[in-house]
Write a protein that holds these residues in place. Sequence first.
Motif, PDB file in Angstrom:
ATOM      1  N   VAL A  13       0.824  -1.217   0.000  1.00 48.12           N
ATOM      2  CA  VAL A  13       0.000   0.000   0.000  1.00 48.12           C
ATOM      3  C   VAL A  13       0.858   1.267   0.000  1.00 48.12           C
ATOM      4  O   VAL A  13       0.395   2.330   0.397  1.00 48.12           O
ATOM      5  CB  VAL A  13      -0.975   0.023   1.197  1.00 48.12           C
ATOM      6  N   LEU A  16      -0.631   4.465  -1.236  1.00 48.04           N
ATOM      7  CA  LEU A  16      -1.772   5.062  -0.548  1.00 48.04           C
ATOM      8  C   LEU A  16      -1.343   5.941   0.622  1.00 48.04           C
ATOM      9  O   LEU A  16      -0.441   5.582   1.380  1.00 48.04           O
ATOM     10  CB  LEU A  16      -2.699   3.972  -0.001  1.00 48.04           C
ATOM     11  N   LEU A  19      -7.193   5.397   3.463  1.00 52.15           N
ATOM     12  CA  LEU A  19      -8.465   4.908   2.938  1.00 52.15           C
ATOM     13  C   LEU A  19      -9.573   5.612   3.707  1.00 52.15           C
ATOM     14  O   LEU A  19      -9.507   5.699   4.938  1.00 52.15           O
ATOM     15  CB  LEU A  19      -8.632   3.397   3.163  1.00 52.15           C
ATOM     16  N   ASN A  34      -1.900   5.718   6.318  1.00 48.14           N
ATOM     17  CA  ASN A  34      -0.685   4.948   6.107  1.00 48.14           C
ATOM     18  C   ASN A  34       0.391   5.523   7.020  1.00 48.14           C
ATOM     19  O   ASN A  34       1.229   6.317   6.609  1.00 48.14           O
ATOM     20  CB  ASN A  34      -0.260   5.012   4.638  1.00 48.14           C
ATOM     21  N   ASN A  46      -7.544  -2.449   2.643  1.00 48.40           N
ATOM     22  CA  ASN A  46      -7.312  -2.295   1.210  1.00 48.40           C
ATOM     23  C   ASN A  46      -7.488  -3.642   0.497  1.00 48.40           C
ATOM     24  O   ASN A  46      -8.120  -3.720  -0.554  1.00 48.40           O
ATOM     25  CB  ASN A  46      -5.921  -1.721   0.954  1.00 48.40           C
ATOM     26  N   GLN A  50     -10.255  -4.635  -2.352  1.00 54.46           N
ATOM     27  CA  GLN A  50      -9.880  -5.179  -3.651  1.00 54.46           C
ATOM     28  C   GLN A  50     -10.615  -6.488  -3.935  1.00 54.46           C
ATOM     29  O   GLN A  50     -11.065  -6.724  -5.052  1.00 54.46           O
ATOM     30  CB  GLN A  50      -8.364  -5.397  -3.727  1.00 54.46           C
ATOM     31  N   LYS A 100     -12.803   4.474  -0.338  1.00 54.44           N
ATOM     32  CA  LYS A 100     -12.206   5.405  -1.304  1.00 54.44           C
ATOM     33  C   LYS A 100     -10.727   5.534  -0.971  1.00 54.44           C
ATOM     34  O   LYS A 100     -10.364   5.904   0.132  1.00 54.44           O
ATOM     35  CB  LYS A 100     -12.878   6.782  -1.231  1.00 54.44           C
ATOM     36  N   GLN A 101      -9.908   5.224  -1.950  1.00 54.09           N
ATOM     37  CA  GLN A 101      -8.461   5.319  -1.760  1.00 54.09           C
ATOM     38  C   GLN A 101      -8.036   6.778  -1.850  1.00 54.09           C
ATOM     39  O   GLN A 101      -8.499   7.534  -2.701  1.00 54.09           O
ATOM     40  CB  GLN A 101      -7.720   4.516  -2.823  1.00 54.09           C
ATOM     41  N   PHE A 103      -4.658   8.590  -2.583  1.00 55.47           N
ATOM     42  CA  PHE A 103      -3.334   8.251  -3.080  1.00 55.47           C
ATOM     43  C   PHE A 103      -2.259   9.173  -2.527  1.00 55.47           C
ATOM     44  O   PHE A 103      -2.488  10.367  -2.328  1.00 55.47           O
ATOM     45  CB  PHE A 103      -3.322   8.281  -4.614  1.00 55.47           C
TER      46      PHE A 103
END
Length: 105
Positions: A13, A16, A19, A34, A46, A50, A100-101, A103
């Motif tokens: 991750v 990221l 989240l 993170n 995460n 996925q 919702k990620q 980034f």
Amino acid sequence: MAFADNLKTLPGVSHLAALNLIDAADAVVATIENKPGQAGSLLVYNHLAQLYGAISPEAARKGLELYAEHTEDARAHPGKHPNIDRLVGLIERGETLKVKQVFAV
């Protein structure tokens, strides 16, 4: 397997920053960042997103398996592991959270 071993099997991750977990009313109900202390949960959530497309009760059950020994500790000490408590609550209430990620730049 232990939680630490399970984490080694999950996709990385590093891309990221966080989240956001979003309820049925489109409100952000939690953010998993993170950073130390949350990185393991970021990996788990995460991965679940996925696999399942959201954190559904079915995904939550898989998440509790991945948290391994921490799941029992969370059940014995409510509030100590809020990211695990959230999964238990989703199962109990039959609710699903969208993911919702966010980034990393």
